[in-house]
Write a protein that holds these residues in place. Structure first.
Motif, PDB file in Angstrom:
ATOM      1  N   GLU A 119       3.386  14.367 -13.576  1.00  0.00           N
ATOM      2  CA  GLU A 119       2.350  15.057 -14.352  1.00  0.00           C
ATOM      3  C   GLU A 119       2.392  16.561 -14.122  1.00  0.00           C
ATOM      4  OE1 GLU A 119      -1.253  13.060 -13.246  1.00  0.00           O
ATOM      5  OE2 GLU A 119      -0.784  11.295 -14.464  1.00  0.00           O
ATOM      6  N   ARG A 120       2.590  16.968 -12.851  1.00  0.00           N
ATOM      7  CA  ARG A 120       2.697  18.404 -12.549  1.00  0.00           C
ATOM      8  C   ARG A 120       3.914  19.009 -13.241  1.00  0.00           C
ATOM      9  NH1 ARG A 120       0.860  16.814  -7.536  1.00  0.00           N
ATOM     10  NH2 ARG A 120       2.942  16.622  -6.642  1.00  0.00           N
ATOM     11  N   MET A 121       5.033  18.327 -13.178  1.00  0.00           N
ATOM     12  CA  MET A 121       6.252  18.845 -13.795  1.00  0.00           C
ATOM     13  C   MET A 121       6.109  18.890 -15.326  1.00  0.00           C
ATOM     14  SD  MET A 121       8.085  19.752 -11.349  1.00  0.00           S
ATOM     15  CE  MET A 121       9.648  20.079 -12.088  1.00  0.00           C
ATOM     16  N   THR A 122       5.470  17.893 -15.895  1.00  0.00           N
ATOM     17  CA  THR A 122       5.243  17.875 -17.344  1.00  0.00           C
ATOM     18  C   THR A 122       4.351  19.054 -17.747  1.00  0.00           C
ATOM     19  OG1 THR A 122       5.480  15.476 -17.433  1.00  0.00           O
ATOM     20  CG2 THR A 122       4.326  16.518 -19.268  1.00  0.00           C
ATOM     21  N   HIS A 164       4.037   5.504  -5.493  1.00  0.00           N
ATOM     22  CA  HIS A 164       3.973   5.472  -6.949  1.00  0.00           C
ATOM     23  C   HIS A 164       2.994   6.533  -7.460  1.00  0.00           C
ATOM     24  CE1 HIS A 164       3.859   3.924 -11.035  1.00  0.00           C
ATOM     25  NE2 HIS A 164       2.542   3.940 -10.951  1.00  0.00           N
ATOM     26  N   GLU A 165       1.829   6.633  -6.841  1.00  0.00           N
ATOM     27  CA  GLU A 165       0.829   7.619  -7.243  1.00  0.00           C
ATOM     28  C   GLU A 165       1.330   9.043  -7.005  1.00  0.00           C
ATOM     29  OE1 GLU A 165      -2.017   7.246  -8.970  1.00  0.00           O
ATOM     30  OE2 GLU A 165      -1.342   5.157  -9.137  1.00  0.00           O
ATOM     31  N   ARG A 166       2.028   9.244  -5.858  1.00  0.00           N
ATOM     32  CA  ARG A 166       2.579  10.557  -5.567  1.00  0.00           C
ATOM     33  C   ARG A 166       3.618  10.943  -6.626  1.00  0.00           C
ATOM     34  NH1 ARG A 166       6.704  13.075  -3.937  1.00  0.00           N
ATOM     35  NH2 ARG A 166       8.018  11.249  -3.615  1.00  0.00           N
ATOM     36  N   CYS A 167       4.482  10.004  -6.967  1.00  0.00           N
ATOM     37  CA  CYS A 167       5.510  10.273  -7.989  1.00  0.00           C
ATOM     38  C   CYS A 167       4.863  10.518  -9.351  1.00  0.00           C
ATOM     39  CB  CYS A 167       6.494   9.108  -8.078  1.00  0.00           C
ATOM     40  SG  CYS A 167       7.585   8.990  -6.650  1.00  0.00           S
ATOM     41  N   ASP A 223       0.834  -1.200   0.000  1.00  0.00           N
ATOM     42  CA  ASP A 223       0.000   0.000   0.000  1.00  0.00           C
ATOM     43  C   ASP A 223       0.874   1.257   0.000  1.00  0.00           C
ATOM     44  OD1 ASP A 223      -2.252  -1.566  -0.014  1.00  0.00           O
ATOM     45  OD2 ASP A 223      -2.704  -1.277   2.129  1.00  0.00           O
ATOM     46  N   ALA A 224       1.910   1.257   0.833  1.00  0.00           N
ATOM     47  CA  ALA A 224       2.813   2.405   0.898  1.00  0.00           C
ATOM     48  C   ALA A 224       3.504   2.603  -0.450  1.00  0.00           C
ATOM     49  CB  ALA A 224       3.843   2.210   2.009  1.00  0.00           C
ATOM     50  N   GLN A 225       3.907   1.499  -1.051  1.00  0.00           N
ATOM     51  CA  GLN A 225       4.565   1.583  -2.355  1.00  0.00           C
ATOM     52  C   GLN A 225       3.597   2.119  -3.409  1.00  0.00           C
ATOM     53  OE1 GLN A 225       5.900  -2.183  -3.921  1.00  0.00           O
ATOM     54  NE2 GLN A 225       7.493  -1.208  -5.167  1.00  0.00           N
ATOM     55  N   ALA A 226       2.359   1.689  -3.373  1.00  0.00           N
ATOM     56  CA  ALA A 226       1.351   2.166  -4.326  1.00  0.00           C
ATOM     57  C   ALA A 226       1.090   3.661  -4.121  1.00  0.00           C
ATOM     58  CB  ALA A 226       0.049   1.369  -4.171  1.00  0.00           C
TER      59      ALA A 226
END
Length: 105
Positions: free
Chosen positions: A36-39, A28-31, A22-25
């Motif tokens: 997407e924000r940086m793009t 992953h979503e945060r990254c 769950d933490a990894q997921a």
């Protein structure tokens, strides 16, 4: 009793694996959201830069056109001045010819 302890240990390990998954997921979503924000930010910056370049190009094209028009005007003025000078010299030459003719007659 040993089986109960093993089952309890297995359940605890399964909970830890699920929590790590769950933490990894979530990470992953945060990254993914950060990418997407940086793009989007890069796209905005690219568009702003392209807009600045378009404006600068338009400005330079206007300045070039104005310079060409000014140069053409100066050439026309110079040509007109040369034409007036030529006509004046031709007039002087004609006057000199007339004076010389009358002196030799």
């Amino acid at each position: 009793v040993v089986e109960e302890q093993m089952e309890s240990t297995r359940q605890e390990a399964a909970r830890e694996v699920a929590a790590a998954r769950d933490a990894q997921a979530r990470e992953h979503e945060r990254c993914k959201a950060e990418v997407e924000r940086m793009t989007a930010r890069m796209d905005e910056m690219r568009e702003a830069h392209a807009s600045e370049l378009r404006e600068a190009t338009e400005h330079l094209e206007i300045r070039l056109r104005q310079s060409e028009e000014n140069a053409a005007r100066r050439l026309e003025q110079q040509a007109a001045a040369w034409q007036r000078e030529r006509e004046s010299m031709e007039s002087e030459a004609e006057a000199t010819r007339v004076v010389l003719e009358t002196q030799f007659d």
